[in-house]
Design an enzyme around this catalytic site. Structure first.
Site, PDB file in Angstrom:
ATOM      1  N   ARG A  71      -7.757  -0.342   1.057  1.00 50.32           N
ATOM      2  CA  ARG A  71      -8.323  -1.534   0.413  1.00 50.32           C
ATOM      3  C   ARG A  71      -8.703  -1.244  -1.032  1.00 50.32           C
ATOM      4  NH1 ARG A  71     -12.711  -1.966   5.029  1.00 50.32           N
ATOM      5  NH2 ARG A  71     -10.917  -1.102   6.117  1.00 50.32           N
ATOM      6  N   ASP A  84      -2.316  10.033   4.136  1.00 47.33           N
ATOM      7  CA  ASP A  84      -3.723   9.665   4.322  1.00 47.33           C
ATOM      8  C   ASP A  84      -4.403  10.684   5.233  1.00 47.33           C
ATOM      9  OD1 ASP A  84      -6.174   8.514   4.546  1.00 47.33           O
ATOM     10  OD2 ASP A  84      -5.505   6.761   5.716  1.00 47.33           O
ATOM     11  N   LYS A 127       0.844  -1.204   0.000  1.00 48.54           N
ATOM     12  CA  LYS A 127       0.000   0.000   0.000  1.00 48.54           C
ATOM     13  C   LYS A 127       0.875   1.249   0.000  1.00 48.54           C
ATOM     14  CE  LYS A 127      -3.185   2.539   3.086  1.00 48.54           C
ATOM     15  NZ  LYS A 127      -4.029   2.490   4.304  1.00 48.54           N
ATOM     16  N   GLU A 161      -9.356   3.829   2.275  1.00 47.35           N
ATOM     17  CA  GLU A 161      -8.807   3.966   0.925  1.00 47.35           C
ATOM     18  C   GLU A 161      -7.785   2.887   0.601  1.00 47.35           C
ATOM     19  OE1 GLU A 161      -7.562   5.399   3.491  1.00 47.35           O
ATOM     20  OE2 GLU A 161      -5.435   4.991   3.196  1.00 47.35           O
ATOM     21  N   ASP A 179     -11.985   7.259   4.053  1.00 49.78           N
ATOM     22  CA  ASP A 179     -10.802   6.926   4.839  1.00 49.78           C
ATOM     23  C   ASP A 179     -10.448   5.432   4.754  1.00 49.78           C
ATOM     24  OD1 ASP A 179      -8.643   7.407   6.434  1.00 49.78           O
ATOM     25  OD2 ASP A 179      -9.781   7.588   8.309  1.00 49.78           O
ATOM     26  N   LYS A 223      -9.765  12.731   8.761  1.00 48.15           N
ATOM     27  CA  LYS A 223      -9.340  12.217  10.064  1.00 48.15           C
ATOM     28  C   LYS A 223      -9.297  13.350  11.084  1.00 48.15           C
ATOM     29  CE  LYS A 223      -6.284   8.477   8.497  1.00 48.15           C
ATOM     30  NZ  LYS A 223      -7.000   7.356   9.127  1.00 48.15           N
ATOM     31  N   ASP A 274       1.789   6.031   5.714  1.00 48.38           N
ATOM     32  CA  ASP A 274       0.786   5.129   5.146  1.00 48.38           C
ATOM     33  C   ASP A 274       1.261   4.496   3.827  1.00 48.38           C
ATOM     34  OD1 ASP A 274      -1.612   3.928   5.756  1.00 48.38           O
ATOM     35  OD2 ASP A 274      -2.839   5.414   4.692  1.00 48.38           O
TER      36      ASP A 274
HETATM   37  N1  BES Z   1      -4.125   4.241   7.113  1.00 49.49           N
HETATM   38  C1  BES Z   1      -5.278   3.981   7.889  1.00 49.49           C
HETATM   39  C2  BES Z   1      -5.035   2.899   8.955  1.00 49.49           C
HETATM   40  C3  BES Z   1      -4.052   3.225  10.028  1.00 49.49           C
HETATM   41  C4  BES Z   1      -4.477   3.643  11.272  1.00 49.49           C
HETATM   42  C5  BES Z   1      -2.705   3.014   9.846  1.00 49.49           C
HETATM   43  C6  BES Z   1      -3.577   3.899  12.284  1.00 49.49           C
HETATM   44  C7  BES Z   1      -1.799   3.263  10.855  1.00 49.49           C
HETATM   45  C8  BES Z   1      -2.230   3.694  12.071  1.00 49.49           C
HETATM   46  C9  BES Z   1      -6.413   3.512   7.001  1.00 49.49           C
HETATM   47  O1  BES Z   1      -6.442   4.039   5.739  1.00 49.49           O
HETATM   48  C10 BES Z   1      -7.682   3.904   7.669  1.00 49.49           C
HETATM   49  O2  BES Z   1      -7.917   5.081   7.768  1.00 49.49           O
HETATM   50  N2  BES Z   1      -8.472   2.922   8.099  1.00 49.49           N
HETATM   51  C11 BES Z   1      -9.703   3.169   8.732  1.00 49.49           C
HETATM   52  C12 BES Z   1     -10.731   2.307   8.070  1.00 49.49           C
HETATM   53  C13 BES Z   1     -12.119   2.545   8.553  1.00 49.49           C
HETATM   54  C14 BES Z   1     -12.628   3.870   8.012  1.00 49.49           C
HETATM   55  C15 BES Z   1     -12.979   1.419   8.076  1.00 49.49           C
HETATM   56  C16 BES Z   1      -9.553   2.776  10.197  1.00 49.49           C
HETATM   57  O3  BES Z   1      -8.959   1.747  10.476  1.00 49.49           O
HETATM   58  O4  BES Z   1     -10.017   3.538  11.051  1.00 49.49           O
HETATM   59 ZN    ZN Z   2      -4.653   4.646   4.980  1.00 52.10          ZN
HETATM   60 MN    MN Z   3      -7.477   5.896   5.668  1.00 50.50          MN
END
Ligand code: BES
Ligand code: ZN
Ligand code: MN
Length: 498
Positions: free
Chosen positions: A353, A272, A267, A351, A349, A279, A290
């Site tokens: 996947r 992000d 990824k 993104e 957010d 966020k 990220d």
């Molecule tokens: N990049 C984030 C996940 C992340 C969180 C990485 C903390 C490192 C530390 C990812 O893109 C994300 O925002 N995931 C969301 C998904 C949710 C909206 C389903 C999450 O895990 O909150």
């Molecule tokens: Zn992310």
């Molecule tokens: Mn995200």
């Protein structure tokens, strides 16, 4: 730090410090006993008095009052002998190098006495890795004096010609691996305004040139022609053009070429922000990492080629920012991935996947033998497993076991999560095939189930959200990017080569 190999005895070698590793609760033996004698027994006295116990990460420094040999002795604890793993040696070497660096020592030497029937090759590789990784420092944005405090050279002393040859080879391997890890760290630690998708592509190009890899960078137009609506959807909110990086290494024998390559996918979200589903601002600066998955796969293929591993390997890094620009995806929007599956955007957010979905589809054209994807995918993985375990999911028992074993050996440990069919239900769309968020429950697993919808080959998914960044600093991993995954993937491929 240069690494030299020499025949001779460490007590005759002039250096700023000679490094020894010692198991917990054991007394100096062999060469260290000799040195202890020269020092008038200070080492054995500090052990007898309990000042130095030999526990993991413990170090001590003694001055040599004599006129010959090393000016100082550094001893580093390796913990209990019956708990010894390759990691114990890397940690001790890292702790010793860090102490030498902090003290301002320039030239260090080490006695080569592989513990517990370890080969001299492996010993040198692990020492080199532990030291080079411990001495990594991301300081190019700081006006510092740290350059003056850099350890310049390590001399490993061999007792005979055969050992000398083995140490040489091991040190070369260790340097290649550590340099690759540090190459990934440089990308991941860099700020997002520098490490844009375009700069990721130029780093990949530099790596490809260095070690002789094929490189393709698909531009937005190319991706559009291929139907990568999920990847391009994420890119729409950003002014930075996305880059879909593909690197190929052919090291396999002709017979392997018929079996399809291994494919590694990382990824590559260079920042992000969350997009329109923005966020919270607290901690958002961390989202420059990220792209840690992309950094890891670019570094891993560089490493595999530099080590000339006899495998065929493809690395894919879909790189883009996730930003809330005027053209950005919105919740409720629909995108179509390369395999024609439709996805409703619940949160912009989620993104990672989306970009992985198209990369997983793209991988299919290689008829891969196995695919490993690696991604800072879910906050839920941080909650479930914390800082010490990669979240692992997959569709092939044999492959899962191999990846777990490689992770154990590299001490980049992965823990398997369930992938039962029931978990897919949360990801099914109302008006689309899929939606990109399945609620709060088991969010790491449901993300994995989402990815599985884009896979038609043996596959393992690694969620490194909790392990890609080190807050405090560990023996051979200073604060910042860990570049986790590089050593795991290289270990996995090495096992495939054996
Ligand atoms: N990049 C984030 C996940 C992340 C969180 C990485 C903390 C490192 C530390 C990812 O893109 C994300 O925002 N995931 C969301 C998904 C949710 C909206 C389903 C999450 O895990 O909150
Ligand atoms: Zn992310
Ligand atoms: Mn995200």
């Amino acid at each position: 730090m240069d690494i030299k190999i020499k025949r001779g005895s460490v007590s005759d070698e002039k250096s700023d410090a000679a490094v020894f590793m010692l198991f917990e609760g054991e007394r100096p033996k062999g060469a260290l006993a000799g040195i202890d004698g020269i020092l008038g027994g200070v080492i054995s006295r500090s052990i007898a008095s309990g000042e130095f116990t030999g526990k993991r990460d413990e170090t001590a420094l003694f001055h040599n009052p004599g006129k010959t040999g090393p000016a100082r002795i550094i001893i580093a604890g390796m913990g209990k002998r019956d708990k010894f793993t390759p990691d114990s040696l890397m940690r001790a070497a890292g702790a010793a190098a860090a102490l030498a660096g902090k003290t301002g020592l320039k030239e260090i030497s080490a006695h080569s006495d592989p513990p517990e029937a370890m080969s001299a090759h492996r010993f040198a590789s692990l020492i080199a890795q532990g030291m080079l990784l411990a001495l990594y420092n991301f300081d190019r944005f700081k006006k510092t004096e740290s350059d003056k405090k850099r350890v310049k050279s390590l001399t490993l002393l061999a007792s005979d010609r055969a050992m000398e040859a083995a140490l040489k080879k091991g040190a070369v391997e260790g340097r290649i691996i550590a340099d690759s890890v540090n190459f990934a760290k440089d990308m991941i630690n860099a700020p997002a305004n520098e490490m844009t998708p375009s700069v990721m592509a130029s780093r990949a190009k530099a790596a490809a040139k260095d070690v002789g890899l094929k490189l393709k960078v698909l531009e937005a137009d190319d991706c559009k022609k291929l139907g990568m609506g999920a990847f391009l959807g994420v890119a729409m909110g950003s002014k930075q053009p996305p880059k879909f990086i593909v690197m190929e290494y052919q090291g396999g024998k002709p017979v392997d070429r018929r079996q399809g390559p291994y494919v590694i996918i990382g990824k590559g979200i260079t920042f992000d922000s969350g997009g329109i589903s923005i966020k919270p601002s607290e901690g958002m600066e961390k989202m420059k990492y990220d792209m840690a998955g992309a950094g890891a796969v670019i570094a891993a293929i560089r490493c595999a080629a530099a080590l000339k591993l006899p495998v065929n390997l493809v690395a894919i890094a879909p790189c883009t920012e996730n930003m809330p620009g005027g053209a950005a995806l919105k919740p409720g929007d629909m995108v179509r991935a390369m395999n024609d599956k439709t996805i409703e955007i619940i949160s912009t957010d989620a993104e990672g996947r989306l970009v992985l979905a198209d990369a997983l589809c793209y991988a299919s054209r290689y008829k891969p033998r196995a695919v490993i994807d690696i991604a800072t995918l879910t906050g839920a993985c941080v909650i479930a497993l914390g800082d010490f375990a990669i979240g692992l999911m997959g569709n092939d028992r044999g492959l899962i076991d191999e990846v777990v074993k490689a992770g154990d050996t590299a001490n980049e440990r992965a823990w398997e999560l369930p992938m039962w069919d029931e978990y897919l239900d949360a990801m099914k769309g109302d008006v689309t095939d899929l939606k990109n968020v399945g609620g709060r429950k088991a969010a790491t697993v449901t993300a994995g189930k989402f990815l599985q919808e884009f896979v038609d080959y043996p596959w393992v998914h690694l969620d490194i959200a909790g392990t890609a960044w080190e807050e405090k600093g560990r023996p051979y991993c200073p604060r910042g990017a860990t570049a986790i995954g590089v050593r795991l993937i290289v270990e996995f491929l090495k096992r495939k080569s054996a």
